[in-house]
Scaffold this motif. Structure first.
Motif, PDB file in Angstrom:
ATOM      1  N   TYR A 281       0.824  -1.206   0.000  1.00 32.29           N
ATOM      2  CA  TYR A 281       0.000   0.000   0.000  1.00 32.29           C
ATOM      3  C   TYR A 281       0.858   1.256   0.000  1.00 32.29           C
ATOM      4  O   TYR A 281       1.924   1.297   0.618  1.00 32.29           O
ATOM      5  N   ALA A 282       0.359   2.292  -0.653  1.00 32.94           N
ATOM      6  CA  ALA A 282       0.970   3.614  -0.617  1.00 32.94           C
ATOM      7  C   ALA A 282       0.428   4.345   0.608  1.00 32.94           C
ATOM      8  O   ALA A 282      -0.497   3.862   1.280  1.00 32.94           O
ATOM      9  N   ASN A 283       0.987   5.497   0.889  1.00 38.58           N
ATOM     10  CA  ASN A 283       0.471   6.329   1.972  1.00 38.58           C
ATOM     11  C   ASN A 283      -0.961   6.768   1.664  1.00 38.58           C
ATOM     12  O   ASN A 283      -1.346   6.874   0.498  1.00 38.58           O
ATOM     13  N   ALA A 284      -1.715   7.047   2.709  1.00 39.96           N
ATOM     14  CA  ALA A 284      -3.107   7.464   2.552  1.00 39.96           C
ATOM     15  C   ALA A 284      -3.191   8.818   1.836  1.00 39.96           C
ATOM     16  O   ALA A 284      -2.339   9.688   2.026  1.00 39.96           O
ATOM     17  N   VAL A 285      -4.218   8.952   1.004  1.00 35.97           N
ATOM     18  CA  VAL A 285      -4.514  10.209   0.322  1.00 35.97           C
ATOM     19  C   VAL A 285      -5.985  10.537   0.533  1.00 35.97           C
ATOM     20  O   VAL A 285      -6.803   9.650   0.746  1.00 35.97           O
ATOM     21  N   SER A 286      -6.305  11.801   0.471  1.00 31.71           N
ATOM     22  CA  SER A 286      -7.686  12.258   0.586  1.00 31.71           C
ATOM     23  C   SER A 286      -8.306  12.247  -0.810  1.00 31.71           C
ATOM     24  O   SER A 286      -7.707  12.762  -1.761  1.00 31.71           O
ATOM     25  N   ILE A 287      -9.486  11.648  -0.927  1.00 26.00           N
ATOM     26  CA  ILE A 287     -10.164  11.560  -2.223  1.00 26.00           C
ATOM     27  C   ILE A 287     -11.590  12.070  -2.058  1.00 26.00           C
ATOM     28  O   ILE A 287     -12.361  11.541  -1.262  1.00 26.00           O
ATOM     29  N   SER A 288     -11.939  13.094  -2.821  1.00 26.03           N
ATOM     30  CA  SER A 288     -13.277  13.687  -2.790  1.00 26.03           C
ATOM     31  C   SER A 288     -14.049  13.285  -4.034  1.00 26.03           C
ATOM     32  O   SER A 288     -13.458  12.897  -5.050  1.00 26.03           O
ATOM     33  N   ALA A 289     -15.374  13.419  -3.970  1.00 27.29           N
ATOM     34  CA  ALA A 289     -16.217  13.138  -5.133  1.00 27.29           C
ATOM     35  C   ALA A 289     -15.746  13.984  -6.310  1.00 27.29           C
ATOM     36  O   ALA A 289     -15.445  15.168  -6.156  1.00 27.29           O
ATOM     37  N   GLY A 290     -15.631  13.361  -7.474  1.00 22.97           N
ATOM     38  CA  GLY A 290     -15.180  14.043  -8.674  1.00 22.97           C
ATOM     39  C   GLY A 290     -13.677  13.964  -8.887  1.00 22.97           C
ATOM     40  O   GLY A 290     -13.179  14.400  -9.920  1.00 22.97           O
ATOM     41  N   GLN A 291     -12.942  13.402  -7.933  1.00 21.17           N
ATOM     42  CA  GLN A 291     -11.492  13.291  -8.072  1.00 21.17           C
ATOM     43  C   GLN A 291     -11.080  11.899  -8.537  1.00 21.17           C
ATOM     44  O   GLN A 291     -11.740  10.918  -8.229  1.00 21.17           O
ATOM     45  N   LYS A 292      -9.945  11.870  -9.248  1.00 25.27           N
ATOM     46  CA  LYS A 292      -9.299  10.622  -9.645  1.00 25.27           C
ATOM     47  C   LYS A 292      -7.920  10.627  -9.012  1.00 25.27           C
ATOM     48  O   LYS A 292      -7.160  11.561  -9.205  1.00 25.27           O
ATOM     49  N   LYS A 293      -7.611   9.603  -8.257  1.00 23.01           N
ATOM     50  CA  LYS A 293      -6.286   9.472  -7.645  1.00 23.01           C
ATOM     51  C   LYS A 293      -5.701   8.141  -8.075  1.00 23.01           C
ATOM     52  O   LYS A 293      -6.420   7.146  -8.219  1.00 23.01           O
ATOM     53  N   SER A 294      -4.384   8.118  -8.249  1.00 22.76           N
ATOM     54  CA  SER A 294      -3.727   6.861  -8.608  1.00 22.76           C
ATOM     55  C   SER A 294      -2.347   6.793  -7.970  1.00 22.76           C
ATOM     56  O   SER A 294      -1.786   7.807  -7.565  1.00 22.76           O
ATOM     57  N   GLN A 295      -1.850   5.577  -7.886  1.00 22.45           N
ATOM     58  CA  GLN A 295      -0.519   5.313  -7.361  1.00 22.45           C
ATOM     59  C   GLN A 295       0.154   4.343  -8.309  1.00 22.45           C
ATOM     60  O   GLN A 295      -0.474   3.407  -8.798  1.00 22.45           O
ATOM     61  N   THR A 296       1.444   4.559  -8.556  1.00 23.88           N
ATOM     62  CA  THR A 296       2.195   3.735  -9.496  1.00 23.88           C
ATOM     63  C   THR A 296       3.408   3.126  -8.810  1.00 23.88           C
ATOM     64  O   THR A 296       4.065   3.778  -8.008  1.00 23.88           O
ATOM     65  N   TRP A 297       3.683   1.878  -9.151  1.00 24.37           N
ATOM     66  CA  TRP A 297       4.852   1.162  -8.629  1.00 24.37           C
ATOM     67  C   TRP A 297       5.609   0.562  -9.809  1.00 24.37           C
ATOM     68  O   TRP A 297       5.012   0.042 -10.741  1.00 24.37           O
ATOM     69  N   SER A 298       6.926   0.584  -9.745  1.00 24.75           N
ATOM     70  CA  SER A 298       7.757  -0.034 -10.763  1.00 24.75           C
ATOM     71  C   SER A 298       8.260  -1.365 -10.213  1.00 24.75           C
ATOM     72  O   SER A 298       9.099  -1.394  -9.319  1.00 24.75           O
ATOM     73  N   LEU A 299       7.724  -2.458 -10.733  1.00 28.57           N
ATOM     74  CA  LEU A 299       8.062  -3.792 -10.226  1.00 28.57           C
ATOM     75  C   LEU A 299       9.120  -4.490 -11.058  1.00 28.57           C
ATOM     76  O   LEU A 299       9.592  -5.554 -10.683  1.00 28.57           O
ATOM     77  N   GLY A 300       9.456  -3.949 -12.202  1.00 25.12           N
ATOM     78  CA  GLY A 300      10.415  -4.592 -13.095  1.00 25.12           C
ATOM     79  C   GLY A 300       9.696  -5.409 -14.147  1.00 25.12           C
ATOM     80  O   GLY A 300       8.583  -5.897 -13.935  1.00 25.12           O
ATOM     81  N   ALA A 301      10.329  -5.547 -15.302  1.00 20.29           N
ATOM     82  CA  ALA A 301       9.712  -6.220 -16.445  1.00 20.29           C
ATOM     83  C   ALA A 301       9.299  -7.659 -16.153  1.00 20.29           C
ATOM     84  O   ALA A 301       8.353  -8.174 -16.736  1.00 20.29           O
ATOM     85  N   SER A 302       9.977  -8.315 -15.234  1.00 26.58           N
ATOM     86  CA  SER A 302       9.635  -9.712 -14.929  1.00 26.58           C
ATOM     87  C   SER A 302       8.254  -9.837 -14.269  1.00 26.58           C
ATOM     88  O   SER A 302       7.673 -10.917 -14.255  1.00 26.58           O
ATOM     89  N   ALA A 303       7.728  -8.744 -13.744  1.00 28.00           N
ATOM     90  CA  ALA A 303       6.401  -8.773 -13.110  1.00 28.00           C
ATOM     91  C   ALA A 303       5.272  -8.750 -14.133  1.00 28.00           C
ATOM     92  O   ALA A 303       4.141  -9.106 -13.822  1.00 28.00           O
ATOM     93  N   TYR A 304       5.588  -8.325 -15.366  1.00 25.41           N
ATOM     94  CA  TYR A 304       4.550  -8.220 -16.388  1.00 25.41           C
ATOM     95  C   TYR A 304       3.907  -9.575 -16.650  1.00 25.41           C
ATOM     96  O   TYR A 304       4.584 -10.587 -16.735  1.00 25.41           O
ATOM     97  N   CYS A 305       2.639  -9.580 -16.751  1.00 26.48           N
ATOM     98  CA  CYS A 305       1.793 -10.751 -17.012  1.00 26.48           C
ATOM     99  C   CYS A 305       1.530 -11.586 -15.765  1.00 26.48           C
ATOM    100  O   CYS A 305       0.819 -12.582 -15.830  1.00 26.48           O
ATOM    101  N   SER A 306       2.095 -11.219 -14.632  1.00 21.30           N
ATOM    102  CA  SER A 306       1.750 -11.953 -13.414  1.00 21.30           C
ATOM    103  C   SER A 306       0.361 -11.500 -12.953  1.00 21.30           C
ATOM    104  O   SER A 306      -0.169 -10.498 -13.421  1.00 21.30           O
ATOM    105  N   SER A 307      -0.220 -12.226 -12.084  1.00 20.39           N
ATOM    106  CA  SER A 307      -1.545 -11.911 -11.567  1.00 20.39           C
ATOM    107  C   SER A 307      -1.422 -10.803 -10.523  1.00 20.39           C
ATOM    108  O   SER A 307      -0.838 -11.002  -9.467  1.00 20.39           O
ATOM    109  N   ILE A 308      -1.968  -9.621 -10.841  1.00 21.02           N
ATOM    110  CA  ILE A 308      -1.870  -8.462  -9.956  1.00 21.02           C
ATOM    111  C   ILE A 308      -3.260  -7.910  -9.695  1.00 21.02           C
ATOM    112  O   ILE A 308      -4.040  -7.687 -10.625  1.00 21.02           O
TER     113      ILE A 308
END
Length: 136
Positions: A91-118
């Motif tokens: 998990y990332a740190n908590a963020v405040s999300i209000s109606a009408g907002q889009k929030k996202s978090q990104t992680w770089s796992l390395g190419a070997s993670a591609y196609c794994s079940s996430i």
């Protein structure tokens, strides 16, 4: 002639790059069908419709995983976005999300993670939610 060919190749490379970089990553698109697919209808991007929004997970071929939440209604929440891979949640740190907002978090796992079940995760004081597993 050579200059014209080089200029054409550069223009094509720039155009290709523009298309590549404009693709959404965990766009948290408001559309989520009843089988857990977004508008791209690809298993690399899966979603869950919640009463006040849409939770989306997206994985890219370079091993980047994004989880996003498009909050369409309800009161403001403090939430953690995350992902689960091989049974381990992150998990990332908590963020405040209000109606009408889009929030996202990104992680770089390395190419070997591609196609794994996430699985995309959302945790807040009112509960926790997850997407179906993304994969290839």
């Amino acid at each position: 002639m050579r200059r014209r060919a080089n200029a054409t190749l550069i223009a094509l490379a720039i155009a290709a790059g523009s298309v590549m970089f404009s693709a959404p990553i965990a766009s948290a698109a408001t559309y989520c069908d009843n089988t857990g697919y977004t508008s791209i209808s690809e298993p690399i991007e899966r979603c869950t419709t919640l009463s006040n929004g849409v939770l989306v997970v997206h994985q890219a071929s370079n091993g980047v995983v994004s989880t996003g939440y498009d909050k369409t209604g309800g009161s403001t929440i403090s939430a953690q976005l995350g992902y689960s891979r091989s049974g381990t949640a992150h998990y990332a740190n908590a963020v405040s999300i209000s109606a009408g907002q889009k929030k996202s978090q990104t992680w770089s796992l390395g190419a070997s993670a591609y196609c794994s079940s996430i699985i995309g995760l959302l945790k807040y004081s009112g509960g926790s939610y997850q997407t179906p597993a993304s994969h290839c």
